[in-house]
Design an enzyme around this catalytic site. Sequence first.
Site, PDB file in Angstrom:
ATOM      1  N   GLY A 160      38.466  40.281  30.135  1.00 54.24           N
ATOM      2  CA  GLY A 160      37.764  39.105  30.589  1.00 54.24           C
ATOM      3  C   GLY A 160      36.590  39.000  29.524  1.00 54.24           C
ATOM      4  O   GLY A 160      36.157  37.803  29.377  1.00 54.24           O
ATOM      5  N   ASP A 201      36.606  39.100  40.637  1.00 56.19           N
ATOM      6  CA  ASP A 201      38.077  38.827  40.035  1.00 56.19           C
ATOM      7  C   ASP A 201      39.125  39.900  40.541  1.00 56.19           C
ATOM      8  O   ASP A 201      39.782  40.596  39.780  1.00 56.19           O
ATOM      9  CB  ASP A 201      37.976  38.705  38.664  1.00 56.19           C
ATOM     10  CG  ASP A 201      39.458  38.163  38.142  1.00 56.19           C
ATOM     11  OD1 ASP A 201      39.991  37.631  38.654  1.00 56.19           O
ATOM     12  OD2 ASP A 201      39.728  38.524  36.924  1.00 56.19           O
ATOM     13  N   GLY A 222      44.508  45.960  24.771  1.00 60.11           N
ATOM     14  CA  GLY A 222      44.653  44.683  25.186  1.00 60.11           C
ATOM     15  C   GLY A 222      43.500  43.902  25.388  1.00 60.11           C
ATOM     16  O   GLY A 222      42.452  44.136  24.845  1.00 60.11           O
TER      17      GLY A 222
END
Length: 511
Positions: free
Chosen positions: A84, A197, A81
Amino acid sequence: MVTGGLEQFVAALYESGILPAAEIQAFFDSLAEQECPASAEDLAGQMIRRGMLTPFQARALIDGKARGLVLGSYVVLDRLGKGGMGRLFRCMHRQMKRVVALKVLPPSSMKSQHSVERFQREVEAMARLSHPNIVTAFDAGEDKGLRFLAMEYVDGSNLGSLIADRGPLPVPTAVEYVLQAAQGLEYAHWHGMVHRDVKPENLILDWRGIVKVLDLGIVGLVAGLSEPGSGDSVETSERRVAYGTPDYMAPEQSTDSGPLGPACDVYSLGCTLYFLLLGRPVFDGDTAEAKVMAHRFQPAPSLRAARPDVPVALDRLFQQMLAKRPEDRPATMGEVIAELQRCRALLPVADRDTSHSPSIFDDQDAADVHDAATLPLPLPGRGAASGSESSGKQAAGPRRRLARILAGLAVAGVFLLGMALGSWWRDSGHGRLVVDIQGPHVTVRVLDAHGDIVVDCPSATGRLGFTLPAGFYRLIVRSSETERLNEDINLAPSQSVVIQSPSEGARNASL
């Protein structure tokens, strides 16, 4: 004469460096006349069935994308995938046979000096971390103009996906998961790093029940902690927001009020606790801006108002973690850990995480959750998986997921499957495949009737046991030099099939 797509595929195969030229030639020499492929797709299918290529590699070669399938000492197996800061791939180290998650910085990002410098800081920061609740960094490098970071590959599911599949967690389970995440974050804070995050999608639960903090690619090296006197202690609000997620972002993260500290991770972890218990974010909002403003000005809701089973002490801790001003929150993640441990002590022993932990037998009818080890990438003409796929194809999903989990147990050396499963597999339409590996480490793959990889053990030795749905399978055992076994298996319900894979030859005995 072979031309066109097939010729281009063969050229790309040699160019990619995935396999030694001698091994490719030996494969071609072994093909009988009737096995000679008529197209690139035929050749790719044969190599997948023999365990020489993964579906992802085959698809890339067919598409003419051989460049980048080997980066330094790593062979790319599958795509995981986008993160960030780059793309994630499942790879194997050529010499060590270690499967890793490889984070690759996009070539376009190399043009930005800020991105390159940030990537370098990430490498240096992760190299200092070694904690069971943080994904481990193994290596970093540059090849073909691409920078990459090799990290621990975790076989599991992130907590966001877990909630989407099963809904809100029992209180003891949520407390346990948040506690483990807090312990990993505390360790990072000790080393002068702030995540910035923290959210359910960046916390992954492995098959052993261990939570690990992911995506340190957006870690903030805080001035005054890790870079004193750097002169870059205050960032713009635009850059701060780019590092966070609005549903979990601390109020100070969307302002220019000063340097960010560990308190922003405390806040985000509190928001994560709420999501695990309620299955929704703390604040609603139609836009990112609306959510950011809610975090800045709306009071935190009560956990007990929606979950009466939440202890008063846990609700009080949640309110403290979501205080608007950083100085009003717990001063350190260590204080959060201490309070979570006290809250855990208030919960009934019978309801703790072991009774509600995810089980491989749960949600057998749930939608398939792929990881890189089982991600099917059908070739043209074989029916690519999609949201509108047939019910028959959907039904195969839980089978692959169960096979993957059991494969992980076997590779990890947990060979108590007979005791753990009891007679379950005998009464559920499943059979058992046992592979006895003689000699050094080999690659073991099991493909289902569709040609999809359901078991992928890149470095196996000893006796492995897999419980699989009844059906037709192909077992492939390969050493670094040659294919040691390629055998079709018809696994019947309640049947146990034992495959001996010695250095030379193979023997199959059914019980």
